[in-house]
Structure formats: C-alpha cells, structure tokens
Write a protein that holds these residues in place. Structure first.
Motif, PDB file in Angstrom:
ATOM      1  N   GLU A 203       0.811  -1.223   0.000  1.00 19.82           N
ATOM      2  CA  GLU A 203       0.000   0.000   0.000  1.00 19.82           C
ATOM      3  C   GLU A 203       0.850   1.282   0.000  1.00 19.82           C
ATOM      4  OE1 GLU A 203      -0.249  -2.361   2.628  1.00 19.82           O
ATOM      5  OE2 GLU A 203      -1.474  -3.550   1.267  1.00 19.82           O
ATOM      6  N   ASP A 204       1.886   1.320   0.843  1.00 19.53           N
ATOM      7  CA  ASP A 204       2.686   2.545   0.962  1.00 19.53           C
ATOM      8  C   ASP A 204       3.880   2.565   0.021  1.00 19.53           C
ATOM      9  OD1 ASP A 204       1.015   3.461   2.987  1.00 19.53           O
ATOM     10  OD2 ASP A 204       2.195   2.495   4.571  1.00 19.53           O
ATOM     11  N   ASP A 205       4.037   1.531  -0.797  1.00 19.27           N
ATOM     12  CA  ASP A 205       5.251   1.401  -1.603  1.00 19.27           C
ATOM     13  C   ASP A 205       5.117   1.952  -3.016  1.00 19.27           C
ATOM     14  OD1 ASP A 205       6.664   0.346   0.481  1.00 19.27           O
ATOM     15  OD2 ASP A 205       6.361  -1.747  -0.101  1.00 19.27           O
ATOM     16  N   PHE A 206       3.919   2.418  -3.389  1.00 24.79           N
ATOM     17  CA  PHE A 206       3.795   3.026  -4.711  1.00 24.79           C
ATOM     18  C   PHE A 206       4.656   4.288  -4.799  1.00 24.79           C
ATOM     19  CE2 PHE A 206       0.017   0.363  -5.021  1.00 24.79           C
ATOM     20  CZ  PHE A 206       0.034  -0.026  -6.344  1.00 24.79           C
ATOM     21  N   GLY A 207       4.727   5.040  -3.699  1.00 25.50           N
ATOM     22  CA  GLY A 207       5.560   6.252  -3.694  1.00 25.50           C
ATOM     23  C   GLY A 207       7.019   5.919  -3.949  1.00 25.50           C
ATOM     24  N   LEU A 208       7.495   4.834  -3.354  1.00 26.08           N
ATOM     25  CA  LEU A 208       8.871   4.397  -3.569  1.00 26.08           C
ATOM     26  C   LEU A 208       9.073   3.963  -5.014  1.00 26.08           C
ATOM     27  CD1 LEU A 208      11.632   3.793  -2.312  1.00 26.08           C
ATOM     28  CD2 LEU A 208      10.774   1.511  -1.711  1.00 26.08           C
ATOM     29  N   LEU A 209       8.076   3.286  -5.577  1.00 21.61           N
ATOM     30  CA  LEU A 209       8.153   2.872  -6.978  1.00 21.61           C
ATOM     31  C   LEU A 209       8.328   4.086  -7.886  1.00 21.61           C
ATOM     32  CD1 LEU A 209       7.652   0.693  -9.272  1.00 21.61           C
ATOM     33  CD2 LEU A 209       5.243   1.353  -9.111  1.00 21.61           C
ATOM     34  N   PHE A 210       7.509   5.118  -7.673  1.00 21.60           N
ATOM     35  CA  PHE A 210       7.578   6.303  -8.534  1.00 21.60           C
ATOM     36  C   PHE A 210       8.852   7.118  -8.275  1.00 21.60           C
ATOM     37  CE2 PHE A 210       2.749   5.860  -8.349  1.00 21.60           C
ATOM     38  CZ  PHE A 210       2.702   5.191  -9.563  1.00 21.60           C
ATOM     39  N   TYR A 211       9.424   6.975  -7.074  1.00 28.86           N
ATOM     40  CA  TYR A 211      10.693   7.644  -6.780  1.00 28.86           C
ATOM     41  C   TYR A 211      11.840   6.927  -7.492  1.00 28.86           C
ATOM     42  CZ  TYR A 211      14.763   9.283  -4.189  1.00 28.86           C
ATOM     43  OH  TYR A 211      15.995   9.807  -3.854  1.00 28.86           O
ATOM     44  N   GLU A 212      11.817   5.594  -7.464  1.00 30.32           N
ATOM     45  CA  GLU A 212      12.890   4.821  -8.086  1.00 30.32           C
ATOM     46  C   GLU A 212      12.850   4.901  -9.610  1.00 30.32           C
ATOM     47  OE1 GLU A 212      15.391   2.987  -6.896  1.00 30.32           O
ATOM     48  OE2 GLU A 212      14.986   3.307  -4.759  1.00 30.32           O
ATOM     49  N   LEU A 213      11.635   4.953 -10.165  1.00 29.45           N
ATOM     50  CA  LEU A 213      11.446   4.944 -11.617  1.00 29.45           C
ATOM     51  C   LEU A 213      10.695   6.220 -12.005  1.00 29.45           C
ATOM     52  CD1 LEU A 213      10.364   1.215 -11.821  1.00 29.45           C
ATOM     53  CD2 LEU A 213      12.599   2.119 -12.418  1.00 29.45           C
TER      54      LEU A 213
ATOM     55  N   ARG B   5      -6.323   9.436  -2.724  1.00 35.93           N
ATOM     56  CA  ARG B   5      -5.866  10.829  -2.652  1.00 35.93           C
ATOM     57  C   ARG B   5      -4.328  10.896  -2.641  1.00 35.93           C
ATOM     58  NH1 ARG B   5      -8.740  15.128  -1.508  1.00 35.93           N
ATOM     59  NH2 ARG B   5     -10.488  13.866  -0.756  1.00 35.93           N
ATOM     60  N   THR B   6      -3.684   9.920  -1.981  1.00 39.28           N
ATOM     61  CA  THR B   6      -2.217   9.908  -1.868  1.00 39.28           C
ATOM     62  C   THR B   6      -1.548   9.821  -3.241  1.00 39.28           C
ATOM     63  OG1 THR B   6      -2.351   8.859   0.296  1.00 39.28           O
ATOM     64  CG2 THR B   6      -0.252   8.669  -0.870  1.00 39.28           C
ATOM     65  N   TYR B   7      -2.145   9.055  -4.147  1.00 43.59           N
ATOM     66  CA  TYR B   7      -1.517   8.832  -5.449  1.00 43.59           C
ATOM     67  C   TYR B   7      -2.273   9.529  -6.589  1.00 43.59           C
ATOM     68  CZ  TYR B   7       0.890   5.416  -2.632  1.00 43.59           C
ATOM     69  OH  TYR B   7       1.634   4.823  -1.635  1.00 43.59           O
ATOM     70  N   ALA B   8      -3.137  10.463  -6.259  1.00 44.49           N
ATOM     71  CA  ALA B   8      -3.981  11.114  -7.277  1.00 44.49           C
ATOM     72  C   ALA B   8      -3.162  11.849  -8.322  1.00 44.49           C
ATOM     73  CB  ALA B   8      -4.962  12.064  -6.598  1.00 44.49           C
TER      74      ALA B   8
ATOM     75  N   PRO C 198     -14.423  13.681  -6.025  1.00 50.88           N
ATOM     76  CA  PRO C 198     -13.562  14.873  -6.150  1.00 50.88           C
ATOM     77  C   PRO C 198     -12.189  14.592  -6.757  1.00 50.88           C
ATOM     78  CG  PRO C 198     -14.641  14.819  -4.004  1.00 50.88           C
ATOM     79  CD  PRO C 198     -14.898  13.496  -4.643  1.00 50.88           C
ATOM     80  N   LEU C 199     -11.784  13.324  -6.783  1.00 51.24           N
ATOM     81  CA  LEU C 199     -10.462  12.960  -7.301  1.00 51.24           C
ATOM     82  C   LEU C 199     -10.524  12.471  -8.744  1.00 51.24           C
ATOM     83  CD1 LEU C 199      -9.354  11.054  -4.093  1.00 51.24           C
ATOM     84  CD2 LEU C 199      -8.613  13.332  -4.804  1.00 51.24           C
TER      85      LEU C 199
END
Length: 304
Positions: free
Chosen positions: A193-203, A233-236, A269-270
C-alpha cells in the motif's frame, strides 16, 4: 472516457469482432482488452478497430494471452519472480502486449507488478472478516504477522520488480504508451500500500502511472490495511485511470456499482475527465445489472 473491459464477455465469444460489437451495442465507444484475450480473438479485434466500430482504451497485461494459454492469467509470469527465466518471460510477453497496444491504437497498458512469496494470508484474513471476526485477537495476530513477514522479505522482490520495469519502460516510452500500475487486493502482491511512492521515486519515467481498482481498494479497506479514499488521494497526482466495480459481502468484487460498499461519491472529487474509466465486471453479471451499475456510476461521477 468510459470503457468496458472484455473480461465480462470474452469467454462467450470465438470472434473478436463480435465480442467488441457486443460492447459497442451496450453504448460504449471504448473497450479494454482484458488479460483473458485469447490469440484466436485477435483477427476480429483488428478488423473491428480498423473498421472504426470501436476504440480501445487500454490493454490489460498479458494481452493477448501467451500461446497455449486459454484462460485469464495476469500473474502467469511475475516481474518479481526469483527465477530469471520467469522474469524474462514476464518481460517478453509484456513487450508483446505493447506491440498489440500499438496495433489497436491503445494509449495505456494495465500491469500487475508481482508478489512476495508468502503463505496465503489474504484468504485466511478474508475468511475471518466474513465470519465477523475482524476485531478478534486471531485476526489482529494474523494481520500483524502478515505485515511483519512481507516487510521483512520484500526487498529482493522489489529490486527484481524495478529491474524488470527498467527493461520495458524504454519500449513503452518509444511507443508513447503509459503503464498503469494497479493496486491489488491480495496483501502478498506488490507494491504494498505505501510502496507506490517508492516505486515512482525509483522509476521517474512519466510513462509510469498509478491505476486505481475500486474493488481491490475496498477489500483492502475491509481488511483494515488502508482507508480507500485516503489511499486514492495519496496517489492522485500519478493517477491515469480506474477499474470500476463494487464489493459485496466485504470481499466479493467485480459487482455492479451501487450494489455494494464502495462509496463512489467520496471518490468523485479525485476523478478527472482525462482519466480512463473502465468497468471491469464479473463474466457472470447479467446485462440488466451491468446497465444499472453503469447508470449508477455515471449519475454519481457524470457522463465524461
């Protein structure tokens, strides 16, 4: 843009053109070609697209299915696999999906991104939730164990995922394709759940986007792993589109919107007009329920 996934009707057709005509005749200008698209359906699909009968919004990897595979198999080969041969197969058939996407003028491919090898925590957690034991010590102990085990084991799996994506991203970029990284309902599947941010940071490729599946997210909320609205909302800002379906009885997804527990009004709203919105329904859903679900969602989110 609204679209209907051929996961609903591909099993009933031997002609890809007839399959897409059925979707068009339900009022859809766009269809998603699902991960259940058999090679035998490809000639008819190309005929329908070339004739302008329908447009293709997206493909779901692997599409078409690998030779000799006749049933839906999106996790047949995994980017995270320990076996180099399986990872090579995942890359090979993903590149074939890109090639087919170009042939049908689809702008996006939805990807599953693998899993960490663990025992089946998802099934056991679902059983407890359905039995009304979400607040039990047994559920809490099992969930905590799942969180600790997957966190302790994930590093090499994520490294293999990044390595595989680095092999396919240049081809996606050269073809002008976006890759929708789908949130999954199984707690063993990556990214967590929280690792999508890391994915987008790495790639950092702009071709890499987040793909939100409403049913999967709702099941994860029902299992106590996320807040559905907050997760979206976190990954919008990386959101490319949706798989749209509802969840009944806490864990049964691919139901018609409005028939289950997904709060589509809270997500509205998203939602932006440029997002690809794909209804992804159970093959068993009757036409009347399909139409009712589509009408309900459009009443909440609007027609565009």
């Amino acid at each position: 843009m609204y679209s209907l996934s051929s996961c609903w009707n591909s099993h009933r057709h031997t002609d890809g053109r007839a399959m897409l005509r059925e979707i068009r005749d339900l009022g859809f200008e766009y269809a998603e070609l699902s991960h259940g698209t058999r090679i035998s359906l490809v000639p008819g699909i190309l005929e329908a697209v070339q004739a302008g009968e329908i447009k293709i919004s997206s493909l779901h990897n692997f599409c078409p299915l690998p030779m000799g595979v006749n049933q839906s198999a999106p996790n047949l080969y995994q980017f995270t696999a320990e076996s180099p041969r399986e990872r090579d197969a995942a890359v090979k058939h993903t590149l074939k999906t890109f090639e087919f996407a170009t042939r049908v003028n689809a702008p996006l491919v939805v990807l599953h991104l693998g899993s960490v090898e663990l025992k089946d925590y998802t099934g056991r957690l679902k059983e407890l939730v359905v039995r009304g034991e979400k607040d039990s010590r047994k559920f809490t102990k099992l969930k905590t164990e799942a969180l600790e085990k997957r966190e302790a084991k994930k590093k090499p799996f994520l490294e293999r995922l990044y390595e595989s994506l680095r092999k396919v991203l240049p081809e996606a970029e050269s073809r002008g394709l976006r890759l929708g990284c789908e949130n999954r309902e199984a707690v063993e599947e990556t990214p967590f759940e929280d690792d999508f941010g890391l994915l987008f940071y790495e790639l950092k490729s702009p071709a890499l986007a987040y793909w939100h599946d409403t049913g999967h997210a709702q099941i994860k909320e029902n299992l106590g792993f996320i807040n559905h609205e907050l997760h979206l909302r976190t990954y919008a800002d990386r959101l490319a589109g949706f798989h749209l379906h509802d969840v009944q009885n806490l864990v049964h997804d691919h139901c018609a919107p409005g028939s289950g527990s997904v709060n589509f009004s809270a997500l509205k709203p998203l939602v932006k007009p440029e997002h690809i919105k794909v209804f992804e329904f159970s093959p068993a859903m009757p036409v009347a329920a399909l139409k009712q679900g589509v009408a309900h969602l459009k009443q909440v989110w609007g027609d565009s």
